[in-house]
Design a protein around this motif. Structure first.
Motif, PDB file in Angstrom:
ATOM      1  N   LEU A   1      -1.463  11.940   3.640  1.00  0.00           N
ATOM      2  CA  LEU A   1      -2.396  10.665   2.509  1.00  0.00           C
ATOM      3  C   LEU A   1      -2.048   8.841   3.390  1.00  0.00           C
ATOM      4  O   LEU A   1      -3.606   8.783   3.420  1.00  0.00           O
ATOM      5  N   ALA A   2      -1.595   8.777   3.643  1.00  0.00           N
ATOM      6  CA  ALA A   2      -1.345   7.443   4.697  1.00  0.00           C
ATOM      7  C   ALA A   2      -2.603   8.106   6.026  1.00  0.00           C
ATOM      8  O   ALA A   2      -3.094   7.291   6.490  1.00  0.00           O
ATOM      9  N   VAL A   3      -2.488   8.520   6.594  1.00  0.00           N
ATOM     10  CA  VAL A   3      -3.411   9.304   7.408  1.00  0.00           C
ATOM     11  C   VAL A   3      -4.914   8.911   7.330  1.00  0.00           C
ATOM     12  O   VAL A   3      -5.705   8.687   7.742  1.00  0.00           O
TER      13      VAL A   3
ATOM     14  N   ALA B   1       0.697  -1.613  -0.308  1.00  0.00           N
ATOM     15  CA  ALA B   1      -0.235   0.144  -0.737  1.00  0.00           C
ATOM     16  C   ALA B   1       0.889   1.478   0.482  1.00  0.00           C
ATOM     17  O   ALA B   1       0.479   2.159  -0.631  1.00  0.00           O
ATOM     18  N   THR B   2       1.798   1.215   1.131  1.00  0.00           N
ATOM     19  CA  THR B   2       2.990   2.593   1.301  1.00  0.00           C
ATOM     20  C   THR B   2       3.239   2.750  -0.421  1.00  0.00           C
ATOM     21  O   THR B   2       3.751   3.937  -1.298  1.00  0.00           O
ATOM     22  N   GLN B   3       3.639   2.008  -1.312  1.00  0.00           N
ATOM     23  CA  GLN B   3       4.621   1.495  -2.487  1.00  0.00           C
ATOM     24  C   GLN B   3       3.688   2.119  -2.834  1.00  0.00           C
ATOM     25  O   GLN B   3       4.164   2.696  -4.024  1.00  0.00           O
ATOM     26  N   GLU B   4       2.647   1.800  -3.406  1.00  0.00           N
ATOM     27  CA  GLU B   4       1.449   2.005  -4.546  1.00  0.00           C
ATOM     28  C   GLU B   4       1.568   3.645  -4.348  1.00  0.00           C
ATOM     29  O   GLU B   4       1.184   4.463  -5.290  1.00  0.00           O
TER      30      GLU B   4
ATOM     31  N   SER C   1      -4.722   4.896  -4.759  1.00  0.00           N
ATOM     32  CA  SER C   1      -3.971   3.973  -5.058  1.00  0.00           C
ATOM     33  C   SER C   1      -3.232   3.157  -3.424  1.00  0.00           C
ATOM     34  O   SER C   1      -3.136   2.059  -3.144  1.00  0.00           O
ATOM     35  N   GLY C   2      -3.327   3.994  -2.670  1.00  0.00           N
ATOM     36  CA  GLY C   2      -2.608   4.120  -1.367  1.00  0.00           C
ATOM     37  C   GLY C   2      -4.481   3.077  -0.334  1.00  0.00           C
ATOM     38  O   GLY C   2      -3.850   2.118   1.069  1.00  0.00           O
TER      39      GLY C   2
END
Length: 678
Positions: free
Chosen positions: A80-82, A58-61, A246-247
């Motif tokens: 974006l992660a948050v 997921a991080t990679q995307e 993507s994430g």
């Protein structure tokens, strides 16, 4: 008194069963179904391995999309992660309401069917079926990527490795839920423990020590793609939304627990809800930790490796995955920790496909029960699992892996359309469910339902927005394939349901179902005067038909004259009728003869006796009985016609039957073992 049927477990000495028993083990009795129910400690790795393992890509995307514009936009990654973590929390809370309200295992399909109607339920079903196929393909492809990151020399065998892993997963699941769960529990827990240890170690190393935390690609610079070099306005918003979409791959597999509630031990709903909460908390912590370490260590990852300036041999050398670069930065690229993380990640990504191997067959069974999928998907196999669903899923996954060369970057573009389609329809269905239920209660219970409705409304609103974002940002990058496939699957299910409905209507007994035929005309097909023919004639005469015809077709004058001579010599008390066939065809003259009987007397029943000799080996069938097979295949479409096969067992077939007599294995008689009554 009714005696229970207990089939003897096939012996390994039966060579026909040997390969099956080696793969599946011994069959399990139907009354042992309760023993396959899962405790939470096994349900978590079985149903949650997909969302837990998604932290590996997921991080990679997210980084792949952001680096298209160079390294200038990597500052957006934490935000974006948050957003992804918050979305995960909302979806988990929403599905906790689903497992309590609909514990039968239909998940979003059942929610849509009961609250939106048939159209919406079939849209959800088509979305979930495509999602499960893509789960297997993406998980296996990503696992293969991590294997190649540890052993780059295997890159040229990518497709072969991926297909072999799907075959392994299928075999493991065919052995049964509990057995595959035990096999998969340890790797999942080892992966979770490894990632959490890596995250804690990396954060301590970054904040509290002087040791550097530097990824292999930290020194690389990124050449922006020309179309992303000057982003502004709507283009920038679209770009950020694409990275967010993507994430969102981190949310794949969340719905599997709602579809697998029947596999939990009682209390099923409570245990499923608890497992959902555990899965959501662990997945969020791991995803946030890996993303933080990737940014702290300066990881660079590009869709096109040659956009990374400083990456030698970019055209032939595969990139290390983000998880590999992070573990290398934390533990050292040649340390035990690095290889542990790579092994655990590769293994859990491969086993993450097991989420689909549990969800797809269960959903297929529900659809088959509702007559939207073939009935065979509702049948349990030897190990009390839905074997046909497992095999069907494996076949489609292999097709996707071969078609896309097991490229996870290409496959993942097709991934989450189906996931968020089912999320969205399911959540809005739950809003309608609570609205209906609140009319029946008051007080505290009504307040509890109102709270659940608010949670589902929030989840439906957010997932609707995310679905729109996904469709807009991924359509041209491959998602169109899934968007086209879903209507096709929908139409296919409608056609299957229409077929079953028409068949059921035509099989309903009518007023003339018990009316006896006016008379019975028996027709015995004759090719030669031999034992099968004489037995067929004897059986036909024993039925006492109103009329009996011995019928042969003249395709060779000399053979027919010889047959007539034998007929007279054996003094057979039935006249022989000979049909002429100037074009040497057998099937058509017989069909015309039978049709003429029915045309002259529509209420007359025609019983066609087909003599057939039974050989001892399957390969010998190629040499015999082809005319009989063709005749039976054509006659079965004729109304008012019954086909009776009269077998004559040759010596080889009788010897084979004796050798396979139930209860007696080869060598038993020599040891004095017998099942014959005294």
């Amino acid at each position: 008194m009714q005696r229970p049927y207990d089939r003897r477990v096939p012996s390994l000495s039966d060579l026909g069963q040997l390969p099956k028993r080696l793969v599946l083990g011994r069959p399990v009795r139907s009354d042992k179904a309760g023993e396959s129910l899962l405790p939470k400690r096994l349900a978590l790795p079985i149903f949650a391995s997909d969302p837990l393992s998604s932290v590996a890509y997921a991080t990679q995307e997210i980084l792949i999309v952001l680096t298209l514009a160079g390294s200038a936009f990597l500052f957006l990654a934490p935000w974006l992660a948050v957003a992804v973590v918050l979305l995960l929390v909302v979806v988990v809370l929403s599905y906790r309401q689903v497992v309590h309200a609909y514990p039968s295992g239909g998940g979003d399909y059942e929610v849509a069917a009961k609250n939106h109607g048939r159209f919406a339920s079939l849209v959800v079903a088509s979305a979930l079926l495509t999602d499960y196929v893509m789960t297997v393909a993406v998980s296996v492809a990503s696992g293969t990527d991590n294997i190649i990151s540890a052993f780059p020399g295997l890159a040229q065998h990518r497709v072969v490795i991926a297909v072999g892993l799907v075959a392994f997963l299928a075999a493991a699941n065919l052995r049964g839920v509990r057995e595959s769960g035990k096999s998969f529990a340890v790797p999942t827990y080892l992966f979770v423990a490894g990632i959490l240890v890596m995250v804690v170690t990396g954060l301590i190393k970054y904040f509290f020590t002087d040791a550097s935390l530097v990824a292999e690609s930290a020194s690389y610079t990124i050449t922006p793609e020309p179309e992303y070099s000057n982003l502004a306005g709507l283009a920038l918003i679209f770009f950020v939304l694409r990275a967010f979409a993507s994430g969102c791959t981190a949310l794949t597999g969340v719905e599997a627990i709602a579809n697998g509630v029947p596999a939990f031990r009682p209390p099923k709903s409570k245990n499923a809800a608890t497992t959902l909460a555990l899965m959501g908390g662990i997945a969020a912590a791991m995803f946030a930790g890996v993303t933080a370490l990737a940014l702290f260590s300066g990881v660079k990852y590009a869709e096109f490796p040659c956009d990374l300036e400083g990456f030698a041999n970019c055209e032939t050398q595969p990139q290390l995955t983000v998880i590999a670069q992070v573990s290398g930065a934390v533990f050292g690229s040649d340390g035990i920790g690095f290889y542990y993380i790579q092994a655990a990640t590769a293994l859990v990504l491969i086993l993450a496909a097991n989420t689909a191997f549990n969800g797809f067959p269960l959903l297929g069974s529900v659809l088959a029960q509702d007559r939207f999928m073939p009935k065979q998907l509702h049948t349990r196999g030897d190990k009390l699992v839905y074997s046909n669903g497992i095999l069907l899923l494996s076949g489609f996954a292999v097709v996707m892996l071969v078609a896309f060369q097991a490229d996870s970057t290409r496959l993942i573009q097709l991934y989450i359309v189906g996931v968020f389609t089912s999320f969205t329809i399911g959540q809005w269905g739950m809003v309608r469910h609570w609205k209906r239920e609140m009319k029946l209660v008051e007080g505290v219970e009504r307040a509890r339902m109102r709270r659940s409705q608010v949670i589902n409304a929030l989840g439906g609103s957010i997932t609707t927005i995310v679905l729109i974002i996904i469709v807009l940002t991924k359509f041209t990058r491959g998602a169109w394939i899934v968007i086209v496939a879903m209507p096709f699957i929908y139409l296919l299910m409608r056609q299957i349901n229409r077929h079953y409905t028409q068949v059921a209507e035509q099989l309903v007994p009518s007023g003339d179902s018990r009316t006896l035929p006016s008379k019975v005309h028996a027709v015995v097909l004759v090719s030669k005067v031999h034992k099968p023919t004489l037995r067929a004639l004897a059986f036909a005469r024993a039925t006492r038909p109103d009329q009996l015809t011995a019928l042969t077709v003249n395709v060779d004058d000399a053979d027919t004259r010889a047959l007539q001579a034998d007929w007279d010599r054996y003094d057979i008390p039935v006249p022989l009728t000979v049909l002429e066939s100037p074009y040497r065809e057998i099937t058509r003259p017989v069909l015309d003869f039978v049709k003429d009987i029915r045309r002259d007397s529509p209420r007359e029943l025609v019983v066609v006796f087909v003599p057939q000799y039974v050989v001892g080996h399957w390969f010998e069938n190629v040499l015999h009985n082809q005319s009989a097979l063709r005749l039976r295949a054509r006659l079965q479409f004729q109304p008012g016609v019954m086909i009776t096969t009269v077998p004559w067992q040759l010596e080889g077939s009788r010897d084979r039957e004796d050798a396979m007599r139930p209860g007696v294995a080869p060598g038993d008689l020599r040891r004095g073992i017998t099942t014959d009554p005294p």
